[in-house]
Design a protein around this motif. Sequence first.
Motif, PDB file in Angstrom:
ATOM      1  N   TYR A 167       0.835  -1.206   0.000  1.00  0.00           N
ATOM      2  CA  TYR A 167       0.000   0.000   0.000  1.00  0.00           C
ATOM      3  C   TYR A 167       0.869   1.255   0.000  1.00  0.00           C
ATOM      4  O   TYR A 167       0.641   2.178  -0.801  1.00  0.00           O
ATOM      5  CB  TYR A 167      -0.913   0.030   1.230  1.00  0.00           C
ATOM      6  CG  TYR A 167      -1.623   1.366   1.365  1.00  0.00           C
ATOM      7  CD1 TYR A 167      -2.796   1.616   0.655  1.00  0.00           C
ATOM      8  CD2 TYR A 167      -1.094   2.391   2.155  1.00  0.00           C
ATOM      9  CE1 TYR A 167      -3.428   2.849   0.738  1.00  0.00           C
ATOM     10  CE2 TYR A 167      -1.717   3.628   2.247  1.00  0.00           C
ATOM     11  CZ  TYR A 167      -2.887   3.847   1.534  1.00  0.00           C
ATOM     12  OH  TYR A 167      -3.495   5.078   1.599  1.00  0.00           O
ATOM     13  N   ALA A 193      -3.506   2.804   5.382  1.00  0.00           N
ATOM     14  CA  ALA A 193      -2.979   1.510   4.962  1.00  0.00           C
ATOM     15  C   ALA A 193      -3.809   0.374   5.556  1.00  0.00           C
ATOM     16  O   ALA A 193      -4.141  -0.597   4.867  1.00  0.00           O
ATOM     17  CB  ALA A 193      -1.512   1.388   5.384  1.00  0.00           C
ATOM     18  N   PHE A 248      -7.255   0.088   3.716  1.00  0.00           N
ATOM     19  CA  PHE A 248      -7.135  -0.499   2.380  1.00  0.00           C
ATOM     20  C   PHE A 248      -6.786  -1.983   2.448  1.00  0.00           C
ATOM     21  O   PHE A 248      -7.423  -2.822   1.789  1.00  0.00           O
ATOM     22  CB  PHE A 248      -6.077   0.238   1.567  1.00  0.00           C
ATOM     23  CG  PHE A 248      -5.768  -0.424   0.260  1.00  0.00           C
ATOM     24  CD1 PHE A 248      -6.625  -0.281  -0.819  1.00  0.00           C
ATOM     25  CD2 PHE A 248      -4.635  -1.214   0.117  1.00  0.00           C
ATOM     26  CE1 PHE A 248      -6.353  -0.914  -2.032  1.00  0.00           C
ATOM     27  CE2 PHE A 248      -4.355  -1.839  -1.086  1.00  0.00           C
ATOM     28  CZ  PHE A 248      -5.212  -1.693  -2.168  1.00  0.00           C
TER      29      PHE A 248
END
Length: 378
Positions: A202, A221, A224
């Motif tokens: 990420y 991060a 996601f």
Amino acid sequence: MRVLAPRAAVPRLSRRALLGGATVVGVGALAGCGRRSYAPTAAPDGSPESRLNIYSWGDYDDPENIKRFGKEHGYTVQLDAFASNEEMIAKLGTARGTSGYDIVVPTGSYVPQMVANGMLAPLDLSLIPNFANLEADAHSRTWDPHNRYVIAKTIGTTGFIYDRARIKRPMTSWADFVAAAGDEAKGAVSVLDDPFEVAGIYLASHGHDLNTTDRAVLAEARRFLVKDFAKRIRNFSSDPSQNIVQRDFALMQCYNGDARLGIGESDYEHWRFVYPTPTANLWMDTWAIAAGCQHPDNAHAWINFMLEPEVGYRDMDYNGYPTGLKGQRELAVRRDVDMVDLVFPPAEVMNRLTAGVLTEAQATLVDILNEVKAVAGA
């Protein structure tokens, strides 16, 4: 110690899989899962001073080098193997200077905290004249800028390999990796079993510093990786070389040397390894002397031996990673080493890599990986 080896950490496997099992003749037997003990050469008098005890990654050291060193110096060389930095650190921390090991092999990013916790002894560079054989980029790194505690053993980086028969478009970046994971490679994605490396997918694909400690960035991060990317992951492996051989997945995050090992063992022509943009982890495993070392002269002699050009070349040829010695790539080219650019990343790649650092964000990265694995498993 919790910073060095958090309880929730998932241990990384050895840098090189035990592909051949106990295949080295005359080098001892497996002493447990993922562990080998080497005692290839007996000392003439058996005295404690004629011993050297090494604690290294599994299947990571050329047995011929160990034999030669033992014969030349008249030492008994004992080599035990660990499977992760955390395992090595736990043993040294518990022993508090009485582990019995002379040489240990930590990854560079762990060195500052190991020094701060009194686990490593200072080096005497006057006993390591072959230090002069190292390339400039292989010493004075951020984790030991004055070369007081460690010397390069092997250098590697992280990228990914993909099946061009399934993913037909060019792949050059971490953004490409993320996109293909949800498209052509859906259901056939493997990532490294490592908190820093998974978070790096990420961070790199979104232009962030791999070593960031910014809480907002780490929260992004986490969202996601846990909410989106985890669903695309089928496998976690820190040495997918056998997965490459068996063609288990179409897209795999992996270390460059392990990719080369898998491709070399495979008869499949459609694999391609990528050094992805914009950056990736530049890691270095190092030779160090353990605090409480009982044979410091022997330990220094070992490190100096490993910095001899031919010795370092054999180590590179055995595990597939450069050792930082001057002229090693040129020697490999002259000797027709296979896939030399997978052993020695091109200069333009090296110039954009980022050396990983163990930061205060480590516990967060471990938590993220555990959450990702839980979702992927579900």
